[in-house]
Scaffold this motif. Structure first.
Motif, PDB file in Angstrom:
ATOM      1  N   HIS A   1      -8.113   5.135   4.317  1.00 60.32           N
ATOM      2  CA  HIS A   1      -9.265   4.222   4.269  1.00 60.32           C
ATOM      3  C   HIS A   1      -9.891   4.139   5.652  1.00 60.32           C
ATOM      4  O   HIS A   1     -10.994   3.649   5.832  1.00 60.32           O
ATOM      5  CB  HIS A   1      -8.807   2.822   3.858  1.00 60.32           C
ATOM      6  CG  HIS A   1      -8.460   2.720   2.412  1.00 60.32           C
ATOM      7  ND1 HIS A   1      -9.397   2.707   1.416  1.00 60.32           N
ATOM      8  CD2 HIS A   1      -7.260   2.648   1.783  1.00 60.32           C
ATOM      9  CE1 HIS A   1      -8.802   2.610   0.234  1.00 60.32           C
ATOM     10  NE2 HIS A   1      -7.502   2.590   0.441  1.00 60.32           N
TER      11      HIS A   1
ATOM     12  N   SER B   1     -10.592   1.661  -3.191  1.00 58.59           N
ATOM     13  CA  SER B   1      -9.259   1.393  -3.702  1.00 58.59           C
ATOM     14  C   SER B   1      -9.261   1.494  -5.230  1.00 58.59           C
ATOM     15  O   SER B   1     -10.146   0.961  -5.893  1.00 58.59           O
ATOM     16  CB  SER B   1      -8.861  -0.027  -3.262  1.00 58.59           C
ATOM     17  OG  SER B   1      -7.603  -0.300  -3.729  1.00 58.59           O
ATOM     18  N   GLY B   2      -8.261   2.202  -5.757  1.00 56.49           N
ATOM     19  CA  GLY B   2      -8.129   2.326  -7.214  1.00 56.49           C
ATOM     20  C   GLY B   2      -8.940   3.460  -7.822  1.00 56.49           C
ATOM     21  O   GLY B   2      -8.967   3.606  -9.044  1.00 56.49           O
TER      22      GLY B   2
ATOM     23  N   GLY C   1      -8.308   6.596  -7.658  1.00 50.04           N
ATOM     24  CA  GLY C   1      -7.466   7.694  -8.169  1.00 50.04           C
ATOM     25  C   GLY C   1      -6.976   8.674  -7.106  1.00 50.04           C
ATOM     26  O   GLY C   1      -6.464   9.740  -7.458  1.00 50.04           O
ATOM     27  N   LYS C   2      -7.079   8.312  -5.826  1.00 51.47           N
ATOM     28  CA  LYS C   2      -6.686   9.253  -4.757  1.00 51.47           C
ATOM     29  C   LYS C   2      -5.191   9.579  -4.834  1.00 51.47           C
ATOM     30  O   LYS C   2      -4.796  10.744  -4.851  1.00 51.47           O
ATOM     31  CB  LYS C   2      -7.014   8.636  -3.367  1.00 51.47           C
ATOM     32  CG  LYS C   2      -8.474   8.269  -3.203  1.00 51.47           C
ATOM     33  CD  LYS C   2      -8.764   7.688  -1.840  1.00 51.47           C
ATOM     34  CE  LYS C   2      -8.150   6.338  -1.562  1.00 51.47           C
ATOM     35  NZ  LYS C   2      -8.655   5.218  -2.361  1.00 51.47           N
ATOM     36  N   SER C   3      -4.364   8.512  -4.886  1.00 51.23           N
ATOM     37  CA  SER C   3      -2.908   8.747  -4.911  1.00 51.23           C
ATOM     38  C   SER C   3      -2.516   9.475  -6.174  1.00 51.23           C
ATOM     39  O   SER C   3      -1.637  10.354  -6.155  1.00 51.23           O
ATOM     40  CB  SER C   3      -2.152   7.426  -4.857  1.00 51.23           C
ATOM     41  OG  SER C   3      -2.497   6.734  -3.702  1.00 51.23           O
ATOM     42  N   THR C   4      -3.148   9.135  -7.278  1.00 48.95           N
ATOM     43  CA  THR C   4      -2.822   9.790  -8.543  1.00 48.95           C
ATOM     44  C   THR C   4      -3.081  11.289  -8.426  1.00 48.95           C
ATOM     45  O   THR C   4      -2.254  12.106  -8.848  1.00 48.95           O
ATOM     46  CB  THR C   4      -3.664   9.182  -9.682  1.00 48.95           C
ATOM     47  OG1 THR C   4      -3.482   7.771  -9.655  1.00 48.95           O
ATOM     48  CG2 THR C   4      -3.252   9.729 -11.025  1.00 48.95           C
TER      49      THR C   4
END
Ligand SMILES: Nc1ncnc2c1ncn2[C@@H]1O[C@H](COP(=O)(O)OP(=O)(O)OP(=O)(O)O)[C@@H](O)[C@H]1O
Length: 557
Positions: free
Chosen positions: A515, A360-361, A363-366
């Protein structure tokens, strides 16, 4: 704002014509009164009755012209407001996603509601009053000059004061008006935040805290509004006082002229009437001008929104996706110094399937948001069929990508409309989308395609909303589908079925961020991308990554 005032030319001309008719007739009341009084003083009863009879028609005309002026001026203001609101809305929708998100959405609501209302009350209506006042002033002044030139000159001197004094307060009013608008905007933001968090507030017994927070913001609005109104009251009373002094001064001067035998009593009556017509517009001018000037910061803010230019994505070529999307040395951070993505290079081939993993965090969504043209301020390159994202019209990219986030937005419409999004599709297309997304599974006798979803889909469960969103994405038949935890709320079996179907769709490029891992599904992806701290540290097929026993292997073990 000139554009909006002159946009409805015909209506503006009609309004001005009736304004003129009313103004001229108002000025002529003075001559009517003068003549009636002079006739009365001659003790000629027949002429007196004649005068009264004529006055009835005259006042009838005056009333009708005033009504028509009011009717058309109100229509004009409503139309101006309407076009302004439309353009504001269009301006907001010209924004790219990054620029749109840089402002709290309640700020837009405040601009579309509060600021438009403020403009109506303190800009357009006062502007019309000033124009109307100017016409009354000019016609009354001509009449007054006709009755007595010397008294007219005396009045002009008194009026100069009336114009100058209130103007001194304009800058203070501008500042206070601006503060008021900002406080209103903050109250709108707070109200939206509170109402969206209603359930959390209730279930965590936060009522008292929230109430005091709201009250604080509301009091700030009250105080800033009162501060504006106090200044208005002051300006208005000064204007009134100066107006009265000017009017009474003129009457006293005229009375003096009667004593000297230079004026008749009828002329005095006419002057009393017409001097009111002259001082009132000046009073209006001195009251309304500071209001209009006070709106300058709000007008500027709205024009900035209306005339928004996308400075991030400036290209105008049409993007295509026939071969690949290539990311080259991509660096990106939300804040000034924070690097969320570090030197990412990767090639996504048409119709292949990719899954992105990582803590989590990381940078996947970014990454996927940059791929789909949400943020322009990155370093490096994103190439669609070798064409730089910065050279293409960004809307043509958005049209090719369907992104499904964990949190789905549902319009307060039927399930069907939420899938169609106001377009039309064939029954076959609908049926396919319903089957693949699993929407069919929760439709029964009670819940049909016509069932209303409620505000942001309150009538549906999280998983049902995601299924509607999958259907919404599939029915559009876009070549690139990005699932950013897009099936996380759906039960394992249905989610498996959906992903499995998507993986078997030949004409679809799929990028999944997840995930959750199911080995059967992972094996079907062409490539697995493993990210850590904003960088891709491993990629390859499931078998190759398991075989190499690297970071991905350790992660899933
Ligand atoms: N709009 C934003 N403004 C500022 N920082 C942001 C924003 N969105 C994400 N970030 C930060 O960027 C980093 C990467 O976030 P991102 O959402 O891309 O991670 P992720 O890998 O998708 O996480 P998750 O698996 O939890 O969804 C995080 O540190 C996050 O706090």
């Amino acid at each position: 704002m000139k554009k909006y005032i002159f946009q409805n030319k015909l209506l503006l001309i009609i309004t001005l014509i009736f304004s003129m008719i009313f103004a001229i007739m108002s000025a002529l009341v003075a001559i009517l009164l003068r003549d009636i009084m002079d006739i009365a003083l001659l003790l000629d009863l027949d002429e007196f009755y004649n005068g009264i009879f004529n006055s009835v028609f005259f006042f009838l005309g005056l009333g009708v012209s005033y009504f028509l002026y009011g009717f058309f001026s109100k229509k004009l203001i409503c139309k101006i407001n309407n076009s302004l609101r439309d353009d504001l809305f269009k301006g907001i929708f010209k924004k790219n996603i990054s620029d749109f998100r840089s402002v709290n959405s309640a700020d837009y609501i405040s601009a579309l509601t509060n600021d438009i209302k403020l403009l109506e009350e303190n800009y357009f209506s006062p502007l019309l009053s000033v124009v109307q006042g100017a016409i009354i002033f000019v016609s009354s002044f001509i009449v007054m000059f006709y009755i007595s030139p010397i008294v007219s000159v005396a009045l002009i001197i008194a009026l100069v004061l009336l114009i100058i004094v209130p103007g001194i307060f304009s800058p203070f009013l501008q500042e206070k008006q601006n503060i008021y608008s900002e406080k209103l905007s903050k109250l709108t933001i707070k109200s939206k935040d509170i109402l969206l968090g209603f359930e959390i507030i209730k279930s965590n017994s936060m009522n008292n805290h929230i109430q005091s927070e709201f009250q604080k913001k509301s009091n700030e609005v009250y105080e800033s509004k009162f501060s504006v109104d106090k200044l208005y009251a002051f300006i208005e009373s000064i204007s009134l006082l100066l107006g009265l002094v000017a009017q009474v001064g003129v009457i006293l001067f005229a009375a003096y002229l009667i004593i000297q035998g230079e004026l008749t009593a009828g002329a005095l009556l006419g002057l009393v009437q017409v001097s009111g017509n002259i001082t009132a517009p000046i009073q209006t001018l001195s009251e309304e001008t500071p209001k209009i000037k006070g709106m300058t910061p709000i007008v500027d803010r709205l024009l900035l929104l209306i005339n928004y230019k996308d400075m991030g994505f400036l290209g105008n070529q049409k993007a295509s996706f026939n071969k690949d999307i290539v990311v080259k040395e991509l660096n990106f951070g939300y804040g000034k110094n924070k690097n969320v993505l570090n030197n990412i290079s990767f090639r996504f081939e048409k119709n292949k399937k990719y899954v992105i993993f990582g803590k989590s965090g990381c940078g996947k969504s970014t990454l996927i948001q940059l791929l789909s043209g949400h943020y322009p301020n990155y370093e490096g390159k994103v190439l669609y069929d070798n064409l730089d994202l910065k050279d293409v019209n960004i809307n043509s990219v958005l049209e090719m990508c369907a992104i499904l986030h964990q949190n789905i937005y549902m319009f307060d419409e039927s399930i069907k409309e939420n899938i169609y999004l106001y377009k039309t599709y064939t029954d076959e297309q609908l049926d396919n989308a319903l089957n693949t997304s699993g929407v069919k599974l929760f439709l029964d006798g009670e819940r049909t395609l016509n069932t209303e979803t409620g505000e942001n889909g309150v009538n549906l469960s999280g998983g049902q909303k995601q299924r509607v969103a999958v259907a919404r994405a599939l029915i559009q038949n876009k070549p690139l589908l990005i699932l950013d935890e897009g099936t996380s709320a759906i039960d394992i079996k249905t989610a498996y079925d959906i992903e499995n179907t998507l993986l078997n769709m030949e004409d679809l490029t799929l990028i999944t961020v997840t995930h959750y891992f199911n080995h059967d599904l992972l094996k079907q992806y062409d490539e697995i991308i493993f990210m850590e701290d904003g960088a891709i540290i491993e990629s390859g097929s499931y078998d190759s990554l398991i075989e190499s026993r690297g970071d991905f292997y350790k992660y899933i073990s």
